[in-house]
Design a protein around this motif. Sequence first.
Motif, PDB file in Angstrom:
ATOM      1  N   SER A   1       2.209   1.791  -3.470  1.00 56.90           N
ATOM      2  CA  SER A   1       1.133   2.268  -4.356  1.00 56.90           C
ATOM      3  C   SER A   1       0.817   3.733  -4.099  1.00 56.90           C
ATOM      4  O   SER A   1       0.613   4.523  -5.032  1.00 56.90           O
ATOM      5  CB  SER A   1      -0.129   1.425  -4.159  1.00 56.90           C
ATOM      6  N   GLU A   2       0.775   4.115  -2.816  1.00 51.61           N
ATOM      7  CA  GLU A   2       0.476   5.505  -2.471  1.00 51.61           C
ATOM      8  C   GLU A   2       1.556   6.451  -2.974  1.00 51.61           C
ATOM      9  O   GLU A   2       1.265   7.543  -3.459  1.00 51.61           O
ATOM     10  CB  GLU A   2       0.311   5.637  -0.952  1.00 51.61           C
ATOM     11  N   LYS A   3       2.807   6.044  -2.844  1.00 54.83           N
ATOM     12  CA  LYS A   3       3.898   6.897  -3.311  1.00 54.83           C
ATOM     13  C   LYS A   3       3.856   7.044  -4.831  1.00 54.83           C
ATOM     14  O   LYS A   3       4.113   8.133  -5.366  1.00 54.83           O
ATOM     15  CB  LYS A   3       5.248   6.315  -2.859  1.00 54.83           C
ATOM     16  N   VAL A   4       3.532   5.957  -5.522  1.00 46.95           N
ATOM     17  CA  VAL A   4       3.408   6.038  -6.977  1.00 46.95           C
ATOM     18  C   VAL A   4       2.263   6.975  -7.363  1.00 46.95           C
ATOM     19  O   VAL A   4       2.405   7.831  -8.246  1.00 46.95           O
ATOM     20  CB  VAL A   4       3.173   4.637  -7.584  1.00 46.95           C
ATOM     21  N   ASN A   5       1.139   6.838  -6.670  1.00 43.34           N
ATOM     22  CA  ASN A   5      -0.008   7.699  -6.961  1.00 43.34           C
ATOM     23  C   ASN A   5       0.294   9.161  -6.663  1.00 43.34           C
ATOM     24  O   ASN A   5      -0.136  10.061  -7.394  1.00 43.34           O
ATOM     25  CB  ASN A   5      -1.235   7.249  -6.153  1.00 43.34           C
ATOM     26  N   ASP A   6       1.026   9.398  -5.564  1.00 47.56           N
ATOM     27  CA  ASP A   6       1.394  10.771  -5.223  1.00 47.56           C
ATOM     28  C   ASP A   6       2.243  11.400  -6.323  1.00 47.56           C
ATOM     29  O   ASP A   6       2.056  12.563  -6.686  1.00 47.56           O
ATOM     30  CB  ASP A   6       2.168  10.808  -3.897  1.00 47.56           C
ATOM     31  N   ARG A   7       3.189  10.611  -6.837  1.00 45.17           N
ATOM     32  CA  ARG A   7       4.041  11.122  -7.907  1.00 45.17           C
ATOM     33  C   ARG A   7       3.212  11.431  -9.157  1.00 45.17           C
ATOM     34  O   ARG A   7       3.403  12.452  -9.811  1.00 45.17           O
ATOM     35  CB  ARG A   7       5.132  10.093  -8.242  1.00 45.17           C
ATOM     36  N   LEU A   8       2.284  10.522  -9.481  1.00 41.86           N
ATOM     37  CA  LEU A   8       1.439  10.720 -10.661  1.00 41.86           C
ATOM     38  C   LEU A   8       0.540  11.938 -10.491  1.00 41.86           C
ATOM     39  O   LEU A   8       0.401  12.757 -11.410  1.00 41.86           O
ATOM     40  CB  LEU A   8       0.588   9.470 -10.914  1.00 41.86           C
ATOM     41  N   ASN A   9      -0.059  12.062  -9.317  1.00 45.63           N
ATOM     42  CA  ASN A   9      -0.955  13.195  -9.081  1.00 45.63           C
ATOM     43  C   ASN A   9      -0.200  14.515  -9.110  1.00 45.63           C
ATOM     44  O   ASN A   9      -0.710  15.521  -9.607  1.00 45.63           O
ATOM     45  CB  ASN A   9      -1.667  13.033  -7.732  1.00 45.63           C
TER      46      ASN A   9
ATOM     47  N   ASN B   1      -1.165  17.441 -11.598  1.00 47.56           N
ATOM     48  CA  ASN B   1      -1.530  18.771 -11.093  1.00 47.56           C
ATOM     49  C   ASN B   1      -0.618  19.855 -11.655  1.00 47.56           C
ATOM     50  O   ASN B   1      -1.072  20.958 -11.970  1.00 47.56           O
ATOM     51  CB  ASN B   1      -1.464  18.787  -9.566  1.00 47.56           C
TER      52      ASN B   1
ATOM     53  N   GLN C   1       0.825  -1.203   0.000  1.00 48.99           N
ATOM     54  CA  GLN C   1       0.000   0.000   0.000  1.00 48.99           C
ATOM     55  C   GLN C   1       0.865   1.262   0.000  1.00 48.99           C
ATOM     56  O   GLN C   1       0.560   2.234  -0.686  1.00 48.99           O
ATOM     57  CB  GLN C   1      -0.926   0.003   1.212  1.00 48.99           C
TER      58      GLN C   1
END
Length: 349
Positions: free
Chosen positions: A223-231, A235, A220
Amino acid sequence: MELHNQLKALADKIHQLKDKIETEESTKHAFVLPFINILGYDTFNPTEVVPEFTADLGLKKGEKVDYAIFQNGNPILIVECKNWREDLNVHNSQLFRYFHVTKTRFSLLTNGIEYRFYTDLEEPNKMDEKPFLEFDITTVKENMVNEIAKFHKSNFDVDSIVDNASSLKYTREIKRLISEELIIPSHDFVRLFANKAYSGRLTERVMEEFKELVQKAFNQTISEKVNDRLNAAINKEAEKQQEDNVETQEPESKIITTEEEMEGFRIVVAILRRKLPVSRIIHRDTQSYFGILLDDNNRKPLCRLHLNGGNKYLGVFDDKKNETREPIQSIEDIYKFEDALLKTVDNYL
């Protein structure tokens, strides 16, 4: 960049030809020699690239390594080749013997697709069991290209490569261990976190429960770190696009702010003050619309009032800052879009 393009071209060639390559000799000529050539060595110069280089060991004569690359009259890299279909894991013992005899600091085991570079970090003049550099040429990434470049004729420096080899080797090994722990956490790995997170006695039942928890938590987190980078990337791009699309403010003399627009602004303030200080809600009138911004920042629109035409609209923004114009009959209808306005604030906060 040039090296990257050359490796990419060779990778494309491998994809096209590999099913037609049947022998080890064909693999050498179609895949390995082009790679050596990419590294800047003249494969047609027998003083630079020596095929069938003699590597006799004691009384055992006739031992030959496929290629030896020379620099200033000394072998700097020996290359052992296999058919592209072969598994390299069963062939490094042969290269191990050659390494000891030839006195080079580097050896390469390859099947034209997988490349494994070895040196003698653990014991002088004795090839390490594990490579310090390993890659698949058909999927090579930019960071790996930088490491390959160090073996280029124009860059080759023994001390520099050896100094970096230790870091490469052990970083690679640690990454492998982390990958294994993420798939099936070991007892010691689970105990490390269970000891810190659990105050009771670590029974077998507790450890079994924590094994699943540790695995889930790590996956998890990744996954969160990957999503943070993508977001963050999304943005940033959205802000740039919004900035590019901001309409040029008309000269002050052409802008007339009406009482109806100010009344609409006061309604928006009344809604948004639940989540924002009034001082952060700023209006900026233009000839095309009446804009309401967060912190007076064009890149942070809260809403827009379109009241000057025949039809009236409230412009609301989604999380990607795309405007949707909602028709309204009067400014009191702004209250109907309370949720949408508060959600826009949440997107910024």
